[in-house]
Design a protein around this motif. Structure first.
Motif, PDB file in Angstrom:
ATOM      1  N   THR A   1       4.858   4.734   4.137  1.00  0.00           N
ATOM      2  CA  THR A   1       4.384   6.046   4.584  1.00  0.00           C
ATOM      3  C   THR A   1       5.509   7.064   4.449  1.00  0.00           C
ATOM      4  N   ASN A   2       5.361   8.215   5.073  1.00  0.00           N
ATOM      5  CA  ASN A   2       6.284   9.308   4.837  1.00  0.00           C
ATOM      6  C   ASN A   2       6.548  10.070   6.129  1.00  0.00           C
ATOM      7  N   GLN A   3       7.778  10.551   6.287  1.00  0.00           N
ATOM      8  CA  GLN A   3       8.105  11.412   7.433  1.00  0.00           C
ATOM      9  C   GLN A   3       8.080  12.863   6.946  1.00  0.00           C
ATOM     10  N   VAL A   4       7.257  13.687   7.550  1.00  0.00           N
ATOM     11  CA  VAL A   4       7.109  15.049   7.026  1.00  0.00           C
ATOM     12  C   VAL A   4       7.302  16.146   8.083  1.00  0.00           C
ATOM     13  N   GLY A   5       7.613  15.782   9.314  1.00  0.00           N
ATOM     14  CA  GLY A   5       7.605  16.815  10.368  1.00  0.00           C
ATOM     15  C   GLY A   5       8.952  17.164  10.965  1.00  0.00           C
ATOM     16  N   SER A   6      10.031  17.111  10.190  1.00  0.00           N
ATOM     17  CA  SER A   6      11.350  17.367  10.792  1.00  0.00           C
ATOM     18  C   SER A   6      12.079  18.565  10.177  1.00  0.00           C
ATOM     19  N   ASP A   7      11.334  19.454   9.541  1.00  0.00           N
ATOM     20  CA  ASP A   7      12.028  20.590   8.912  1.00  0.00           C
ATOM     21  C   ASP A   7      11.901  21.884   9.701  1.00  0.00           C
ATOM     22  N   GLY A   8      11.160  21.846  10.810  1.00  0.00           N
ATOM     23  CA  GLY A   8      11.094  23.010  11.686  1.00  0.00           C
ATOM     24  C   GLY A   8      10.364  24.206  11.116  1.00  0.00           C
TER      25      GLY A   8
ATOM     26  N   LEU B   1      -0.951  12.926  10.011  1.00  0.00           N
ATOM     27  CA  LEU B   1      -0.142  11.857   9.417  1.00  0.00           C
ATOM     28  C   LEU B   1       0.759  11.218  10.478  1.00  0.00           C
ATOM     29  N   GLY B   2       1.310  12.039  11.363  1.00  0.00           N
ATOM     30  CA  GLY B   2       2.143  11.517  12.452  1.00  0.00           C
ATOM     31  C   GLY B   2       1.363  10.580  13.349  1.00  0.00           C
TER      32      GLY B   2
ATOM     33  N   LEU C   1       0.869  -1.180   0.000  1.00  0.00           N
ATOM     34  CA  LEU C   1       0.000   0.000   0.000  1.00  0.00           C
ATOM     35  C   LEU C   1       0.902   1.225   0.000  1.00  0.00           C
ATOM     36  N   GLU C   2       0.821   2.024  -1.079  1.00  0.00           N
ATOM     37  CA  GLU C   2       1.728   3.163  -1.193  1.00  0.00           C
ATOM     38  C   GLU C   2       0.986   4.389  -1.713  1.00  0.00           C
ATOM     39  N   CYS C   3       1.016   5.535  -1.002  1.00  0.00           N
ATOM     40  CA  CYS C   3       1.542   5.593   0.339  1.00  0.00           C
ATOM     41  C   CYS C   3       0.516   6.282   1.250  1.00  0.00           C
ATOM     42  N   ILE C   4       0.720   6.175   2.557  1.00  0.00           N
ATOM     43  CA  ILE C   4      -0.216   6.739   3.521  1.00  0.00           C
ATOM     44  C   ILE C   4      -0.241   8.278   3.427  1.00  0.00           C
ATOM     45  N   GLY C   5       0.893   8.870   3.070  1.00  0.00           N
ATOM     46  CA  GLY C   5       0.964  10.328   2.947  1.00  0.00           C
ATOM     47  C   GLY C   5      -0.039  10.859   1.927  1.00  0.00           C
ATOM     48  N   ASN C   6      -0.100  10.214   0.755  1.00  0.00           N
ATOM     49  CA  ASN C   6      -1.056  10.616  -0.273  1.00  0.00           C
ATOM     50  C   ASN C   6      -2.484  10.313   0.142  1.00  0.00           C
ATOM     51  N   LEU C   7      -2.669   9.116   0.684  1.00  0.00           N
ATOM     52  CA  LEU C   7      -4.005   8.704   1.109  1.00  0.00           C
ATOM     53  C   LEU C   7      -4.559   9.697   2.133  1.00  0.00           C
ATOM     54  N   CYS C   8      -3.721  10.086   3.076  1.00  0.00           N
ATOM     55  CA  CYS C   8      -4.133  11.011   4.133  1.00  0.00           C
ATOM     56  C   CYS C   8      -4.553  12.366   3.540  1.00  0.00           C
ATOM     57  N   ALA C   9      -3.747  12.865   2.591  1.00  0.00           N
ATOM     58  CA  ALA C   9      -4.088  14.137   1.953  1.00  0.00           C
ATOM     59  C   ALA C   9      -5.391  14.015   1.165  1.00  0.00           C
ATOM     60  N   ASN C  10      -5.560  12.913   0.444  1.00  0.00           N
ATOM     61  CA  ASN C  10      -6.780  12.715  -0.354  1.00  0.00           C
ATOM     62  C   ASN C  10      -8.027  12.665   0.522  1.00  0.00           C
ATOM     63  N   GLU C  11      -7.893  11.996   1.672  1.00  0.00           N
ATOM     64  CA  GLU C  11      -9.058  11.866   2.557  1.00  0.00           C
ATOM     65  C   GLU C  11      -9.327  13.170   3.321  1.00  0.00           C
ATOM     66  N   MET C  12      -8.239  13.892   3.625  1.00  0.00           N
ATOM     67  CA  MET C  12      -8.369  15.101   4.467  1.00  0.00           C
ATOM     68  C   MET C  12      -8.942  16.300   3.736  1.00  0.00           C
TER      69      MET C  12
ATOM     70  N   GLY D   1      -3.868  24.347   7.746  1.00  0.00           N
ATOM     71  CA  GLY D   1      -4.214  23.089   7.081  1.00  0.00           C
ATOM     72  C   GLY D   1      -3.024  22.146   6.983  1.00  0.00           C
ATOM     73  N   THR D   2      -1.870  22.694   6.604  1.00  0.00           N
ATOM     74  CA  THR D   2      -0.669  21.875   6.460  1.00  0.00           C
ATOM     75  C   THR D   2      -0.184  21.380   7.814  1.00  0.00           C
ATOM     76  N   ALA D   3      -0.225  22.261   8.815  1.00  0.00           N
ATOM     77  CA  ALA D   3       0.196  21.865  10.165  1.00  0.00           C
ATOM     78  C   ALA D   3      -0.672  20.710  10.661  1.00  0.00           C
ATOM     79  N   LYS D   4      -1.954  20.794  10.358  1.00  0.00           N
ATOM     80  CA  LYS D   4      -2.888  19.753  10.762  1.00  0.00           C
ATOM     81  C   LYS D   4      -2.561  18.440  10.037  1.00  0.00           C
ATOM     82  N   TYR D   5      -2.215  18.563   8.774  1.00  0.00           N
ATOM     83  CA  TYR D   5      -1.836  17.373   7.988  1.00  0.00           C
ATOM     84  C   TYR D   5      -0.614  16.682   8.599  1.00  0.00           C
ATOM     85  N   ILE D   6       0.392  17.463   8.966  1.00  0.00           N
ATOM     86  CA  ILE D   6       1.610  16.909   9.571  1.00  0.00           C
ATOM     87  C   ILE D   6       1.255  16.162  10.853  1.00  0.00           C
ATOM     88  N   HIS D   7       0.386  16.778  11.639  1.00  0.00           N
ATOM     89  CA  HIS D   7      -0.012  16.196  12.914  1.00  0.00           C
ATOM     90  C   HIS D   7      -0.803  14.895  12.716  1.00  0.00           C
TER      91      HIS D   7
END
Lengths: 128, 172
Positions: free
Chosen positions: B121-128, B142-143, B79-90, B134-140
């Motif tokens: 899945t994808n790691q998206v929350g390490s760039d500070g 997905l985490g 299943l590839e990938c949860i990052g896209n799936l999460c954005a599509n559903e959100m 909306g994006t902050a919520k997505y990071i949260h």
């Protein structure tokens, strides 16, 4: 001291509460600067750094002092350096200082944990 | 057996996921969640298709509602990938919804049926960087989803430039 790090939303605070059993966690985004010398655990340390910079307080010296005064504290800090260096000077400076403060706390910590997907990895010392 | 593979962008997650199923003899299903929207997406999809070519995968494109996918008992799934799936559903119809339960339950259901389940899945929350709400919520979110999937996974592997780092279970 114990340091818990990792990216945003990786389960750092949950680990502090459920595994380390910490209940009194103050938030670096709104706590008093003076209160942290007595706290059990502080979260969002990267945010207190931002607030210190905004108040023109030397965050590196503040962190050194905090580590001396509260040697049993647990500190939660986000990893913030894995992106593009920001164009904006303030953002750049903040990220650098967060990095330095994190190194200082890690150096003085007996244990450092890195969280990913809710899984802790001990990257320094051991979990007692 | 369920394996979660995470890591930053272009770190070799897909290649590693496919390698896990190299010697699998039953049916192999590849669930693609990325919407083919725009030129870059087409290029990425084409690259992934070429990589899978000849490895015996049947591709199913499913951008939302993965719980609806019918599976047979003996199949293996990527299943590839949860990052896209999460954005599509959100983000749909100009509103933001929290799809945590829906996605976690959907992935769990597939994991229960498939003989081997590999989730990328994808790691998206390490760039500070402080993002808009909306994006902050997505990071949260997905985490949070990653943590929940990691809980029921047998193995969790982080990829760094193609090198697998074991976080839980065993390296495959």
């Amino acid at each position: 001291m114990i340091l818990i790090t990792g990216g945003a939303a990786q389960g750092k605070q949950k680990f502090a509460m459920e595994y380390l059993g910490l209940t009194k966690i103050v938030d670096g985004s709104d706590c008093d600067f003076s209160e942290i010398k007595n706290i059990e655990c502080i979260t969002n340390y990267h945010t207190i750094v931002k607030r210190l910079i905004n108040e023109n307080i030397n965050a590196v010296e503040f962190t050194k002092k905090f580590c001396m005064e509260n040697q049993n504290a647990a500190v939660i800090i986000c990893e913030v350096g894995s992106g593009i260096v920001p164009i904006e000077k303030n953002e750049r400076e903040w990220r650098e200082i967060v990095g330095r403060c994190g190194c200082i706390i890690a150096e003085r910590s007996d244990t450092v944990i890195r969280m990913i997907c809710g899984i802790p990895t001990v990257i320094k010392g051991e979990l007692l | 057996m369920t394996t979660l593979i995470t890591g930053g962008s272009k770190c070799g997650k897909s290649r590693y996921a496919e390698r896990i199923l190299d010697n699998y003899l039953g049916n192999k299903l590849y669930i693609a969640t990325m919407k083919p929207y725009g030129k870059e997406a087409y290029i990425a999809i084409e690259r992934h298709r070429k990589m899978r070519d000849g490895k015996g995968f049947v591709t199913v494109e499913k951008y939302t509602d993965i719980h609806e996918i019918p599976l047979t008992d003996n199949c293996a799934v990527i299943l590839e990938c949860i990052g896209n799936l999460c954005a599509n559903e959100m983000f749909c119809d100009n509103k933001i919804i929290d799809p945590t339960e829906k996605i976690v339950n959907g992935v769990y259901r597939l994991s229960c049926i498939a003989k081997k389940m590999v989730i990328v899945t994808n790691q998206v929350g390490s760039d500070g960087i402080y993002y808009s709400e909306g994006t902050a919520k997505y990071i949260h979110i997905l985490g949070e989803i990653n943590q929940r999937i990691s809980e029921f996974s047998d193995n969790v592997i982080e990829c760094v430039y193609g090198i697998p780092i074991l976080q839980k279970g065993v390296l495959l």
